[in-house]
Design a protein around this motif. Structure first.
Motif, PDB file in Angstrom:
ATOM      1  N   LEU A  40       0.821  -1.207   0.000  1.00  0.00           N
ATOM      2  CA  LEU A  40       0.000   0.000   0.000  1.00  0.00           C
ATOM      3  C   LEU A  40       0.853   1.255   0.000  1.00  0.00           C
ATOM      4  N   CYS A  41       0.297   2.344  -0.541  1.00  0.00           N
ATOM      5  CA  CYS A  41       0.933   3.648  -0.411  1.00  0.00           C
ATOM      6  C   CYS A  41       0.678   4.144   1.021  1.00  0.00           C
ATOM      7  N   ILE A  42       1.329   5.216   1.427  1.00  0.00           N
ATOM      8  CA  ILE A  42       1.197   5.714   2.801  1.00  0.00           C
ATOM      9  C   ILE A  42      -0.248   6.105   3.133  1.00  0.00           C
ATOM     10  N   PRO A  43      -0.962   6.897   2.285  1.00  0.00           N
ATOM     11  CA  PRO A  43      -2.354   7.239   2.627  1.00  0.00           C
ATOM     12  C   PRO A  43      -3.279   6.018   2.732  1.00  0.00           C
ATOM     13  N   CYS A  44      -3.135   5.047   1.835  1.00  0.00           N
ATOM     14  CA  CYS A  44      -3.984   3.853   1.893  1.00  0.00           C
ATOM     15  C   CYS A  44      -3.644   2.992   3.106  1.00  0.00           C
ATOM     16  N   TYR A  45      -2.360   2.937   3.487  1.00  0.00           N
ATOM     17  CA  TYR A  45      -1.976   2.211   4.689  1.00  0.00           C
ATOM     18  C   TYR A  45      -2.624   2.857   5.912  1.00  0.00           C
ATOM     19  N   ALA A  46      -2.579   4.195   5.984  1.00  0.00           N
ATOM     20  CA  ALA A  46      -3.188   4.901   7.116  1.00  0.00           C
ATOM     21  C   ALA A  46      -4.688   4.642   7.176  1.00  0.00           C
ATOM     22  N   GLU A  47      -5.361   4.628   6.019  1.00  0.00           N
ATOM     23  CA  GLU A  47      -6.799   4.366   5.987  1.00  0.00           C
ATOM     24  C   GLU A  47      -7.110   2.932   6.411  1.00  0.00           C
ATOM     25  N   GLU A  48      -6.287   1.964   5.976  1.00  0.00           N
ATOM     26  CA  GLU A  48      -6.501   0.575   6.371  1.00  0.00           C
ATOM     27  C   GLU A  48      -6.381   0.436   7.894  1.00  0.00           C
ATOM     28  N   CYS A  49      -5.388   1.100   8.483  1.00  0.00           N
ATOM     29  CA  CYS A  49      -5.211   1.053   9.937  1.00  0.00           C
ATOM     30  C   CYS A  49      -6.377   1.720  10.660  1.00  0.00           C
ATOM     31  N   ALA A  50      -6.858   2.850  10.121  1.00  0.00           N
ATOM     32  CA  ALA A  50      -7.987   3.549  10.745  1.00  0.00           C
ATOM     33  C   ALA A  50      -9.246   2.688  10.700  1.00  0.00           C
ATOM     34  N   PHE A  67       0.646   5.813  13.778  1.00  0.00           N
ATOM     35  CA  PHE A  67       1.098   7.180  13.598  1.00  0.00           C
ATOM     36  C   PHE A  67       1.474   7.447  12.145  1.00  0.00           C
ATOM     37  N   VAL A  68       1.136   6.539  11.265  1.00  0.00           N
ATOM     38  CA  VAL A  68       1.486   6.667   9.850  1.00  0.00           C
ATOM     39  C   VAL A  68       0.432   7.515   9.154  1.00  0.00           C
ATOM     40  N   GLY A  69       0.875   8.501   8.395  1.00  0.00           N
ATOM     41  CA  GLY A  69      -0.060   9.315   7.632  1.00  0.00           C
ATOM     42  C   GLY A  69       0.649  10.297   6.732  1.00  0.00           C
ATOM     43  N   ASP A  70      -0.060  10.773   5.738  1.00  0.00           N
ATOM     44  CA  ASP A  70       0.432  11.819   4.850  1.00  0.00           C
ATOM     45  C   ASP A  70      -0.707  12.820   4.710  1.00  0.00           C
ATOM     46  N   PRO A  71      -0.615  13.947   5.411  1.00  0.00           N
ATOM     47  CA  PRO A  71       0.550  14.506   6.094  1.00  0.00           C
ATOM     48  C   PRO A  71       0.855  13.804   7.413  1.00  0.00           C
ATOM     49  N   CYS A  72       2.049  14.109   7.955  1.00  0.00           N
ATOM     50  CA  CYS A  72       2.486  13.550   9.234  1.00  0.00           C
ATOM     51  C   CYS A  72       1.466  13.885  10.309  1.00  0.00           C
ATOM     52  N   LEU A  73       1.072  12.900  11.094  1.00  0.00           N
ATOM     53  CA  LEU A  73       0.083  13.115  12.138  1.00  0.00           C
ATOM     54  C   LEU A  73       0.650  13.888  13.328  1.00  0.00           C
ATOM     55  N   ALA A  74       1.979  13.987  13.429  1.00  0.00           N
ATOM     56  CA  ALA A  74       2.594  14.713  14.540  1.00  0.00           C
ATOM     57  C   ALA A  74       2.782  16.192  14.226  1.00  0.00           C
ATOM     58  N   CYS A  75       3.332  16.507  13.032  1.00  0.00           N
ATOM     59  CA  CYS A  75       3.663  17.902  12.741  1.00  0.00           C
ATOM     60  C   CYS A  75       2.931  18.481  11.537  1.00  0.00           C
ATOM     61  N   GLY A  76       2.260  17.654  10.754  1.00  0.00           N
ATOM     62  CA  GLY A  76       1.527  18.137   9.587  1.00  0.00           C
ATOM     63  C   GLY A  76       2.344  18.261   8.315  1.00  0.00           C
ATOM     64  N   SER A  77       3.620  17.906   8.369  1.00  0.00           N
ATOM     65  CA  SER A  77       4.473  17.987   7.188  1.00  0.00           C
ATOM     66  C   SER A  77       4.096  16.917   6.171  1.00  0.00           C
ATOM     67  N   ARG A  78       4.272  17.237   4.901  1.00  0.00           N
ATOM     68  CA  ARG A  78       4.042  16.251   3.849  1.00  0.00           C
ATOM     69  C   ARG A  78       5.343  15.566   3.444  1.00  0.00           C
ATOM     70  N   SER A  79       6.415  15.845   4.163  1.00  0.00           N
ATOM     71  CA  SER A  79       7.706  15.228   3.865  1.00  0.00           C
ATOM     72  C   SER A  79       7.824  13.914   4.640  1.00  0.00           C
ATOM     73  N   VAL A  80       7.074  12.907   4.194  1.00  0.00           N
ATOM     74  CA  VAL A  80       7.052  11.603   4.850  1.00  0.00           C
ATOM     75  C   VAL A  80       7.486  10.530   3.859  1.00  0.00           C
ATOM     76  N   ASP A  81       8.002   9.443   4.378  1.00  0.00           N
ATOM     77  CA  ASP A  81       8.443   8.357   3.502  1.00  0.00           C
ATOM     78  C   ASP A  81       8.401   7.042   4.270  1.00  0.00           C
ATOM     79  N   ALA A  82       8.557   5.943   3.566  1.00  0.00           N
ATOM     80  CA  ALA A  82       8.575   4.614   4.157  1.00  0.00           C
ATOM     81  C   ALA A  82       9.434   3.726   3.281  1.00  0.00           C
ATOM     82  N   ASN A  83       9.984   2.664   3.868  1.00  0.00           N
ATOM     83  CA  ASN A  83      10.895   1.791   3.113  1.00  0.00           C
ATOM     84  C   ASN A  83      10.426   0.343   3.032  1.00  0.00           C
TER      85      ASN A  83
END
Length: 103
Positions: A40-50, A67-83
C-alpha cells in the motif's frame, strides 16, 4: 493477507516492490508499506489502519495506535516516507516500524 513471520508479526515489503509497483488499493501512488492484501501507499496504509481501529473499537477490543499518515500526524508535514517496513517524517523525525524487516 500480508506475509507473517513465525511469531505472527507482519513482515515488510521486499525492496524490489517498494516505490516501484502501484498501490494495490488505489493504483495511483507507489507501494511503501505492507497491507492486508498487498503493498500500500502511505495514505492507503493509514486508511486501512484507521478502518481496523474502528472495527476493533466497535467490537470492544484493543488496537495498536498508528502514527502513519500523509501529512504527518505529529507535525503536519508532507515530507514523509517509508521503506517497506518503517515509516518516518523528515521534518519532525518521528519514526515508527510497522512490520519486521523482510529477510
Amino acid at each position: 493477507m500480508a506475509a507473517l513471520s513465525k511469531n505472527g508479526k507482519p513482515v515488510g515489503l521486499e525492496a524490489e516492490y517498494v516505490g516501484k509497483l502501484p498501490c494495490s488499493t488505489c493504483g495511483i501512488r507507489s507501494m511503501k508499506l505492507p497491507g492486508r492484501q498487498g503493498g500500500l501507499c502511505i495514505p492507503c496504509y493509514a486508511e486501512e489502519c484507521a478502518a481496523a481501529g474502528r472495527r476493533a473499537a466497535t467490537a470492544g477490543t484493543w488496537v495498536a495506535a498508528s502514527f502513519v499518515g500523509d501529512p504527518c500526524l505529529a507535525c503536519g508535514s508532507r515530507s514523509v516516507d517509508a521503506n517497506g517496513w518503517a515509516f518516518w517524517c523528515n521534518s519532525c523525525e518521528m519514526q515508527t516500524a510497522v512490520a519486521l524487516p523482510p529477510r
